[in-house]
Design an enzyme around this catalytic site. Structure first.
Site, PDB file in Angstrom:
ATOM      1  N   ASN A 272       0.813  -1.217   0.000  1.00 20.18           N
ATOM      2  CA  ASN A 272       0.000   0.000   0.000  1.00 20.18           C
ATOM      3  C   ASN A 272       0.849   1.271   0.000  1.00 20.18           C
ATOM      4  O   ASN A 272       0.347   2.363   0.202  1.00 20.18           O
ATOM      5  CB  ASN A 272      -0.919  -0.010   1.230  1.00 20.18           C
ATOM      6  CG  ASN A 272      -1.736  -1.277   1.297  1.00 20.18           C
ATOM      7  OD1 ASN A 272      -2.394  -1.644   0.342  1.00 20.18           O
ATOM      8  ND2 ASN A 272      -1.676  -1.965   2.425  1.00 20.18           N
ATOM      9  N   HIS A 274       3.053   2.306   2.116  1.00 14.02           N
ATOM     10  CA  HIS A 274       3.300   2.884   3.428  1.00 14.02           C
ATOM     11  C   HIS A 274       4.393   2.078   4.115  1.00 14.02           C
ATOM     12  O   HIS A 274       4.615   0.912   3.790  1.00 14.02           O
ATOM     13  CB  HIS A 274       2.033   2.870   4.286  1.00 14.02           C
ATOM     14  CG  HIS A 274       0.932   3.719   3.749  1.00 14.02           C
ATOM     15  ND1 HIS A 274      -0.106   3.200   3.014  1.00 14.02           N
ATOM     16  CD2 HIS A 274       0.718   5.048   3.826  1.00 14.02           C
ATOM     17  CE1 HIS A 274      -0.926   4.184   2.661  1.00 14.02           C
ATOM     18  NE2 HIS A 274      -0.446   5.306   3.141  1.00 14.02           N
ATOM     19  N   CYS A 309       4.025   6.922   8.774  1.00 14.22           N
ATOM     20  CA  CYS A 309       5.356   7.308   8.334  1.00 14.22           C
ATOM     21  C   CYS A 309       5.443   7.137   6.828  1.00 14.22           C
ATOM     22  O   CYS A 309       5.089   6.069   6.299  1.00 14.22           O
ATOM     23  CB  CYS A 309       6.406   6.451   9.030  1.00 14.22           C
ATOM     24  SG  CYS A 309       8.100   6.929   8.648  1.00 14.22           S
TER      25      CYS A 309
END
Length: 365
Positions: A272, A274, A309
């Protein structure tokens, strides 16, 4: 889903398929026993009915009628992996062989390996009951509303680490967690003798993937996943006042130990795009002093995920001891406890708050 009926038009078409398939089954004289289990084919749905229970696979003798059978062939991966739903369909078990590249300096599986296996078995469980394969384990309604699950808390306890070539069996299940999310629990066993060697629990909240705002779980979504959850509360940590419930105090500067300027690698990004949840574990451990690593092994880790993050963030890892300090950041006699903070280097925003407990390494034989 299980408790609601299917619209007449849908039921008629569905039953025609069932009757036709069942006819071919009952004509076979090689089948003489009955076994029923939930299969991995997911939902049957249309615009009129969002929630229909997964088809039950049934073997019958030729005298029995009115049989529902599985009309969906399993994917190759489903046939090869060593996992399946349990008999009641309310949890999922899978076996894993510990590979040589999954062990660390102690010649046993790392905590990152354990966390990755927990993530894998959770995703396989979600797929086995028909949820999405996009990495978010979303239901039909969630996808329509651009909603995804994100981890808010993870707690792992390891009582004995498996070694290279050991086989572990991991069982997982989900439950509701009030109106704001769900929880997923795990039990980790040594497959050779059934010994429980670890447990874990996690909390998940729902987020709008476009606005990045948290959102409450509505009744439609709850109905879609609760049919696959235990009907009575089942906890990996049923003990009162267990460590998984403890709040994590914020670590204040100046920290006793720190590792600054950690940058996400491309390999740290998940499907995804991330930073993967497991990467945070590695970052937390980066600021543990070497003398602790040399003499202790991680027993418990708890992480509260506070901010996402991104791939271009720079992260600082801070650690301070909760135990009486020896030489600054050293360990206690038997069990050492540490507080952790991951923050963005530039703005100082809190990304993750953690707590770890370490036990003395067993004496070498």
């Amino acid at each position: 889903m299980l408790s609601r009926g299917v619209p007449t038009a849908t039921a008629t078409a569905y039953n025609d398929v069932i009757k036709e398939t069942a006819r071919s089954v009952t004509n076979s004289r090689s089948i003489d026993s009955v076994s029923i289990r939930r299969r991995n084919n997911g939902f049957v749905s249309n615009s009129l009915c969002r929630r229909v229970a997964p088809v039950m696979a049934v073997k019958v003798d030729e005298q029995r009628t009115g049989v529902a059978v599985d009309v969906t062939e399993k994917r190759l991966a489903d046939r090869l992996r060593m996992g399946s739903l349990t008999e009641d369909g309310l949890s999922y078990k899978e076996r894993f062989i510990i590979r040589c590249y999954e062990v660390g300096i102690n010649k046993t599986a790392t905590v990152e390996t354990i966390a990755n296996l927990l993530q894998e078995v959770g995703g396989n469980h979600a797929q086995s009951v028909g949820f999405s394969t996009d990495g978010f384990a979303t239901t039909t309604t969630m996808r329509k509303l651009n909603l995804i699950w994100v981890t808010s808390r993870m707690h792992i306890e390891i009582y004995r680490y498996p070694a290279w070539s050991d086989v572990v069996e991991i069982e997982t299940w989900c439950q509701g967690e009030g109106r704001i999310g769900t929880r997923r629990d795990w039990i980790i066993k040594d497959h050779s003798n059934g010994e429980v060697i670890g447990r874990a629990t996690s909390k998940w909240v729902m987020m709008n993937s476009e606005t990045r705002r948290l959102q409450k779980v509505n009744d439609d979504i709850r109905d879609e996943y609760l049919i696959f959850c235990p009907k009575t509360l089942r906890l990996a940590f049923p003990e009162e006042n267990n460590n998984s419930l403890k709040k994590i105090a914020k670590l204040e500067d100046p920290a006793e130990c720190s590792t600054l300027g950690l940058v996400p690698r491309r390999a740290d990004l998940d499907m995804n795009k991330h930073v993967n949840n497991v990467t945070y574990i590695g970052w937390v451990l980066e600021s543990i002093p070497q003398e602790v690593i040399d003499t202790h092994e991680l027993q418990t880790i708890t992480l509260d995920y506070r901010r996402e993050c991104q791939h271009d963030d720079v992260v600082d890892s801070l650690t301070s001891s909760e135990s009486p300090a020896v030489n600054g950041c050293a360990s206690g006699e038997n069990l050492s406890k540490f507080l952790h903070l991951l923050r963005s280097s530039g703005e100082g925003l809190e990304l993750n708050r953690g707590r770890t407990e370490w036990r003395k390494k067993p004496a070498k034989k």
